[in-house]
Enzyme design. Structure first.
Site, PDB file in Angstrom:
ATOM      1  N   PRO A 193     -56.870  -6.550  84.523  1.00 45.20           N
ATOM      2  CG  PRO A 193     -56.693  -4.270  84.052  1.00 45.20           C
ATOM      3  CD  PRO A 193     -57.440  -5.517  83.649  1.00 45.20           C
ATOM      4  CG  ASN A 218     -59.905  -3.274  85.701  1.00 49.55           C
ATOM      5  OD1 ASN A 218     -58.691  -3.227  85.867  1.00 49.55           O
ATOM      6  ND2 ASN A 218     -60.588  -2.207  85.315  1.00 49.55           N
ATOM      7  CB  THR A 263     -53.021 -11.217  89.079  1.00 50.31           C
ATOM      8  OG1 THR A 263     -52.401 -12.114  88.182  1.00 50.31           O
ATOM      9  CG2 THR A 263     -52.327 -11.294  90.428  1.00 50.31           C
ATOM     10  CE  LYS A 302     -50.807 -14.322  88.128  1.00 48.12           C
ATOM     11  NZ  LYS A 302     -51.940 -13.885  87.289  1.00 48.12           N
ATOM     12  CE  LYS A 338     -51.483  -0.792  89.801  1.00 47.53           C
ATOM     13  NZ  LYS A 338     -52.306  -0.602  88.590  1.00 47.53           N
TER      14      LYS A 338
END
EC number: 1.1.1.31
Length: 335
Positions: free
Chosen positions: A103, A107, A133, A208, A283
């Site tokens: 996520p 991470n 992402t 993205k 985010k």
């Protein structure tokens, strides 16, 4: 072994649209590590996206070695006969092809370079594909650490959301060494209908981020237009029909309309549950803001969209789908 990496920028998730699935074509030329063989594939991160992605690899005959920080999510895979590892390092010890779906930047850094991370046990020649992402700069730093260990890192974020993940209809935007693209593509085609090579490491993430910023802007615009029309006396279904046959048509209006009752099977008709969360959109817009700052690029609407989604998070919309911006606008006091 690799030291822990620093990172900057907000953590990110992503939701995009992918077109109709195309039949998987003939496999690309087999690279030096012979990707055609159905040897075990490591998969780390079995959340809303990772779970169906891993299942599609299983459907294509790949045995899996899995890990998730929440052991319970591995239970159904273990019952199906797949191996469950105790750490990312164990996954790397047992598989030379690993896909991660996490996520946030934090991470990813922990899974790759943490105390029990992939780089503690990675084998030379391994192919590591990160479909998370994250900040492009973090992808680049991870790639450098992976290269020091004699392995290959590629960023391959996805578009399409949970529905496309379940149907195997994702779009992958891949960044990395072009000579390794065919090797990555063979695995990714098991989970998606479009696998696009974007360039060097980090370019997949950049593509993205750009797409998601545009999505946020268009969703806010659609919500504002629909709200204005409704308050002006127009029927929402009629207004949506007009927009979708006119120059204002966009994905947010014709496929994911934010007004409850206009479309079936979308979050707006399910109290904005499911889909892509407002927190994740905020985010992602933070990542766009970071990229804009580092490249000295003006993103006037992108910055405003970031502010709007951050305000939504502070006012109780964090767990709702990002299309709930329509509800947010409806509940705001008139200017």
């Amino acid at each position: 072994m690799a030291a822990s990496l620093g990172f900057r920028g907000a953590a990110s998730g992503l939701w995009y649209w992918s077109g109709r699935r195309r039949p998987v074509g003939s496999l690309a030329a087999v690279c030096s590590r012979s990707m055609a063989s159905k040897t075990p594939v490591g998969f780390i991160g079995l959340g809303n996206m990772g779970n169906p992605m891993a299942k599609n690899l299983m459907k294509h005959g790949y045995p899996l070695i899995l890990y998730d920080v929440f052991p319970d999510v591995c239970k159904e895979f273990k019952e199906a006969g797949e191996q469950v590892a105790s750490s990312p390092a164990e996954v790397a010890e047992k598989a030379d092809r690993i896909i991660t779906m996490l996520p946030s930047s934090m991470n990813s850094v922990e899974v790759y370079s943490g105390a029990n991370g992939i780089l503690k046990k990675v084998k030379k020649g391994s192919l590591l594909i990160d479909s998370s992402t994250i900040d492009p700069s973090v992808s680049k730093e991870l790639a450098k650490e992976v290269e020091k260990m004699g392995a290959v890192f590629m960023d391959a974020p996805v578009s399409g959301g949970v529905g496309a993940a379940r149907s195997g209809n994702l779009t992958f935007m891949v960044g990395g060494v072009e000579d390794e693209f065919a090797a990555a593509k063979e695995l990714l085609e098991c989970m998606g209908s479009n696998v696009v090579y974007c360039g060097a490491v980090g370019t997949g993430q950049s593509a993205k981020i750009c797409n998601n910023m545009l999505l946020a802007i268009s969703m806010i615009g659609t919500a504002e237009a629909m709200n204005l029309g409704i308050r002006s006396g127009l029927d929402p279904k009629l207004l949506a029909k007009i927009l979708n046959m006119s120059s204002g048509r966009c994905w947010s209006s014709d496929t994911y309309n934010p007004v409850p009752g206009v479309m079936h099977g979308v979050p707006s008709s399910n109290n904005y549950q499911g889909g892509f969360g407002t927190t994740l959109m905020a985010k992602d817009l933070g990542l766009a803001q970071d990229s804009a700052t580092s490249t000295k690029t003006p993103i006037l609407l992108g910055s405003l969209a970031h502010q709007i989604y951050r305000m939504m998070c502070s006012k109780g919309y964090s767990k709702k789908d990002f299309s709930s911006v329509f509800q947010y606008l409806r509940e705001e006091e008139p200017f």
